[in-house]
Design a protein around this motif. Structure first.
Motif, mmCIF file in Angstrom:
data_model
loop_
_atom_site.group_PDB
_atom_site.id
_atom_site.type_symbol
_atom_site.label_atom_id
_atom_site.label_comp_id
_atom_site.label_asym_id
_atom_site.label_seq_id
_atom_site.Cartn_x
_atom_site.Cartn_y
_atom_site.Cartn_z
ATOM 1 N N UNK A 97 -47.932 52.455 -56.073
ATOM 2 C CA UNK A 97 -48.444 52.417 -57.445
ATOM 3 C C UNK A 97 -49.755 53.205 -57.529
ATOM 4 N N UNK A 98 -50.627 52.998 -56.557
ATOM 5 C CA UNK A 98 -51.890 53.731 -56.530
ATOM 6 C C UNK A 98 -51.660 55.222 -56.325
ATOM 7 N N UNK A 99 -50.696 55.574 -55.475
ATOM 8 C CA UNK A 99 -50.398 56.987 -55.224
ATOM 9 C C UNK A 99 -49.990 57.696 -56.512
ATOM 10 N N UNK A 100 -49.132 57.066 -57.295
ATOM 11 C CA UNK A 100 -48.720 57.674 -58.561
ATOM 12 C C UNK A 100 -49.879 57.702 -59.553
ATOM 13 N N UNK A 101 -50.674 56.641 -59.588
ATOM 14 C CA UNK A 101 -51.813 56.593 -60.508
ATOM 15 C C UNK A 101 -52.859 57.653 -60.169
ATOM 16 N N UNK A 102 -52.973 57.988 -58.890
ATOM 17 C CA UNK A 102 -53.916 59.019 -58.451
ATOM 18 C C UNK A 102 -53.333 60.423 -58.597
ATOM 19 N N UNK A 103 -52.046 60.523 -58.868
ATOM 20 C CA UNK A 103 -51.404 61.835 -58.976
ATOM 21 C C UNK A 103 -51.322 62.551 -57.639
ATOM 22 N N UNK A 104 -51.000 61.805 -56.579
ATOM 23 C CA UNK A 104 -51.021 62.366 -55.235
ATOM 24 C C UNK A 104 -49.811 63.245 -54.931
ATOM 25 N N UNK A 156 -43.701 63.168 -61.416
ATOM 26 C CA UNK A 156 -43.300 62.102 -62.321
ATOM 27 C C UNK A 156 -44.377 61.019 -62.377
ATOM 28 N N UNK A 157 -44.435 60.349 -63.505
ATOM 29 C CA UNK A 157 -45.331 59.197 -63.636
ATOM 30 C C UNK A 157 -44.711 58.008 -62.917
ATOM 31 N N UNK A 158 -45.499 56.974 -62.757
ATOM 32 C CA UNK A 158 -45.005 55.735 -62.155
ATOM 33 C C UNK A 158 -43.866 55.155 -62.996
ATOM 34 N N UNK A 159 -44.038 55.160 -64.301
ATOM 35 C CA UNK A 159 -43.009 54.609 -65.186
ATOM 36 C C UNK A 159 -41.707 55.398 -65.073
ATOM 37 N N UNK A 160 -41.793 56.718 -65.089
ATOM 38 C CA UNK A 160 -40.590 57.540 -64.986
ATOM 39 C C UNK A 160 -39.928 57.358 -63.621
ATOM 40 N N UNK A 161 -40.733 57.194 -62.581
ATOM 41 C CA UNK A 161 -40.193 56.962 -61.244
ATOM 42 C C UNK A 161 -39.438 55.643 -61.210
ATOM 43 N N UNK A 162 -40.027 54.606 -61.787
ATOM 44 C CA UNK A 162 -39.336 53.319 -61.844
ATOM 45 C C UNK A 162 -38.023 53.433 -62.620
ATOM 46 N N UNK A 163 -38.025 54.222 -63.684
ATOM 47 C CA UNK A 163 -36.785 54.433 -64.447
ATOM 48 C C UNK A 163 -35.722 55.115 -63.583
ATOM 49 N N UNK A 164 -36.143 56.099 -62.797
ATOM 50 C CA UNK A 164 -35.200 56.785 -61.910
ATOM 51 C C UNK A 164 -34.662 55.827 -60.844
ATOM 52 N N UNK A 165 -35.531 55.034 -60.268
ATOM 53 C CA UNK A 165 -35.088 54.066 -59.261
ATOM 54 C C UNK A 165 -34.091 53.081 -59.873
ATOM 55 N N UNK A 166 -34.388 52.600 -61.051
ATOM 56 C CA UNK A 166 -33.498 51.670 -61.743
ATOM 57 C C UNK A 166 -32.151 52.334 -62.033
ATOM 58 N N UNK A 167 -32.209 53.573 -62.473
ATOM 59 C CA UNK A 167 -30.988 54.317 -62.805
ATOM 60 C C UNK A 167 -30.064 54.442 -61.599
ATOM 61 N N UNK A 168 -30.652 54.564 -60.419
ATOM 62 C CA UNK A 168 -29.872 54.683 -59.190
ATOM 63 C C UNK A 168 -29.576 53.332 -58.535
ATOM 64 N N UNK A 169 -29.967 52.245 -59.200
ATOM 65 C CA UNK A 169 -29.692 50.922 -58.663
ATOM 66 C C UNK A 169 -30.578 50.520 -57.494
ATOM 67 N N UNK A 170 -31.740 51.122 -57.410
ATOM 68 C CA UNK A 170 -32.700 50.808 -56.343
ATOM 69 C C UNK A 170 -33.807 49.906 -56.889
ATOM 70 N N UNK A 171 -34.480 49.195 -55.974
ATOM 71 C CA UNK A 171 -35.613 48.361 -56.374
ATOM 72 C C UNK A 171 -36.720 49.262 -56.934
ATOM 73 N N UNK A 172 -37.287 48.843 -58.053
ATOM 74 C CA UNK A 172 -38.380 49.599 -58.635
ATOM 75 C C UNK A 172 -39.670 49.342 -57.861
ATOM 76 N N UNK A 173 -40.668 50.158 -58.121
ATOM 77 C CA UNK A 173 -41.957 50.002 -57.440
ATOM 78 C C UNK A 173 -42.734 48.848 -58.066
ATOM 79 N N UNK A 174 -42.731 48.784 -59.397
ATOM 80 C CA UNK A 174 -43.470 47.718 -60.107
ATOM 81 C C UNK A 174 -42.585 46.521 -60.362
#
Length: 139
Positions: free
Chosen positions: A79-86, A121-139
């Motif tokens: 979550x911090x990595x995405x928030x920092x734009x790493x 990608x933002x954290x939110x968009x990443x979570x959407x992608x993870x959800x779309x693929x049936x994977x556990x989200x980060x948040x």
């Protein structure tokens, strides 16, 4: 301050007569999570409060992570990595500093996260992608 390239450091280490001198010259040791977080804030000109907010962390908990008073799970570090734009490399260094496993492209969930980091990608968009693929989200 930019870090020297790993290949350059490796060659210097291999050419050194003593690994202790090399380690002392470059102040090589285990990088702490709070130190690396502060370094990233400084390099990117970001404020801690803004990063904690973007990461979706509780203010107190985020502050405690930045101060080294609490550890952070792998997902909290991501979550911090995405928030920092790493970048991917920076995110892996952050995970390492937190004592968490790095991102591994042969793991389906990690592969999606790697792709998202690399494409900004933002954290939110990443979570959407993870959800779309049936994977556990980060948040």
């Amino acid at each position: 301050m930019k870090e020297p390239l790993t290949d350059e450091l490796l060659q210097e280490l291999l050419d050194a007569p003593d690994p202790r001198a090399f380690a002392e010259r470059h102040r090589i040791g285990r990088r702490s999570l709070p130190d690396y977080l502060q370094q990233l804030l400084d390099e990117k000109g970001l404020e801690r409060a803004e990063v904690v907010r973007r990461a979706g962390l509780n203010d107190t908990f985020g502050y405690q992570i930045f101060m080294g008073q609490r550890g952070a799970s792998r997902n909290k570090v991501l979550q911090l990595a995405f928030a920092l734009g790493l970048t991917l490399k920076e995110a892996d260094r952050l995970l390492q500093a937190a004592g968490a496993s790095g991102l591994y492209c042969k793991d389906r969930r990690d592969a999606i996260i790697i792709f998202c980091l690399d494409h900004g990608y933002s954290l939110q968009k990443t979570d959407e992608e993870l959800y779309r693929f049936g994977e556990d989200t980060i948040c």
